[in-house]
Design an enzyme around this catalytic site. Sequence first.
Site: not given
Ligand SMILES: *Cc1c(COP(=O)(O)O)cnc(C)c1O
Length: 386
Positions: A36, A264, A312
Site C-alpha cells: 500500500k 529562516y 520546503m
Molecule cells: C499495513 C497493513 C499490513 C502490513 O503491516 P506491516 O506492519 O507493515 O507489516 C497488513 N495488513 C493490513 C490490513 C495493513 O493495513
Amino acid sequence: MNAPLRRAEIDLDAYRANLDLVRDWMDPVEVMAIMKADAYGHGLEPIALAAVDAGIRWIGVLTVPAALRLRAIGVGEDVHLFTWQHDPALDFRDAIDSAVDLGVSNAAELQRVIDAVDQRPARVHLGVDSGLHRDGATADAWPELVSLAVAAQRAGRIVVVAAYTHLAETSDDDDSAAVAVFDRAVETAEDLGLDVPMEHVAASLAGLERKEFRKDMVRMGGNLFGIPGADGVSAADLGLEPVMTLTASVAKTKRVPVDTGVSYDYTYRTATETTLALVPVGYADGVPRLAQGRVEVAIGGKRYPIAGRVAMDQFLVDVGDDEVQVGDTVVLFGTGERDELTVLEWAAALDTIGEEIVCRIGSRVPRVYEGHDVEGRVGEYLRGEP
Ligand SMILES: *Cc1c(COP(=O)(O)O)cnc(C)c1O
C-alpha cells in the site's frame, strides 16, 4: 549521466533478500506482500514486478485502482491482489472482471459488490473487526454480513476466499483477545453455513512474534522494506536489509564569517568562519522540519547536523573547514555503509516509526532502482517497454 539532485535509491536485491528471508521464516504459511501507499514510498510497480519475479502469489495494495495498475502492467491472475479500502462510490465491476480480491467490511459494501457482478463471481475476503475498529464487521454486524455472503455464494455471485482481521499490536494480551474475537467470528460463520477456506490476521510484528497468529497467511509490509515493527529488535539483528537510501548532491557551498545566522529565523549561528553546504531536500521531500537538531547526514563518510531550519526545498549543513564540494553525495539515511543513519534511527530521533519516514518521501524525489531486477522485467517497465 548526472544523478538527480535528490533521489531515493531503491535496492531491489535487498527487497528480494528480505522477501526470501521472510518466506523462509513463515514457511509453510503463505506470505502476502503488502504494498500500500505506493509500496511504502518505494514505488508500487517496480516492487511488485520484483516480488512477482521472486514468485510471490499474494500482494496487498489497499485500493482497487492500485490493483488495476498492476493488472495493467501484466501482473497476471495467478497473483492474487488483495484490496480492502474502498471508495464508497467505487464501481466494483473492473475489479471483479480483473479478479481483484475484495476485502469487505459490512453487508452494504458486500451488496454493492454483488450488484456489480456480471460474468464472473467476485472474490471476497470477509473482514472481522477484532478491536482495531478500522475495517471489518463488529460482532453485532457479522452475522448479517456472513448470511449475505452465504446466499450470494450459493447463487454463484461471489466466492468467499477468506476471513481476515488486523491487529492493534498493543500488547500480547490485547492481541490474544483480538484473535479470540476473530476465532469466534469464524465459528459463527461456520455455524451460519459458510466454509471459510482461509484465514489471515497477522502483519509484520505479530507474524514474527506470535507463531500461533500466522493462520494460513501473514500480511508482511514493513519487514520486506527492512523496517521491522518496534519491540527493540533491529533490522540487522533479524537479517533484514534497508531497501531505501535517501541521498542528494551538495548543490552549493559558501564560506561565511563567524556568527552568521543560517536559514529562516536564524535558529543556528556559526561558531567560527565556516563553510555551509546546501542540501537540496526539504520538508516537501519528506524531511520533517522537526529533523533540525535530531538527525545528522553523512557527507564523505562524516556526519553533520542540520544547521538551521529545514525549508520546503532545502536545508544547510555546517561543514567547517572540511573539503566538501558541489556535487558531493549527501546520504540522509540508508544502510549505514557510508556512515549514515538508518531509517530506524531517523524514526527514533523523530518520535515516529520507519514506515512514516519512507512513506513521506515526496513525489519530486525520483526513485532510482538498483539490483538484478533492473536487467529484467523491472527494467523493461522503467524504460516503458511493453
Ligand atoms: C499495513 C497493513 C499490513 C502490513 O503491516 P506491516 O506492519 O507493515 O507489516 C497488513 N495488513 C493490513 C490490513 C495493513 O493495513
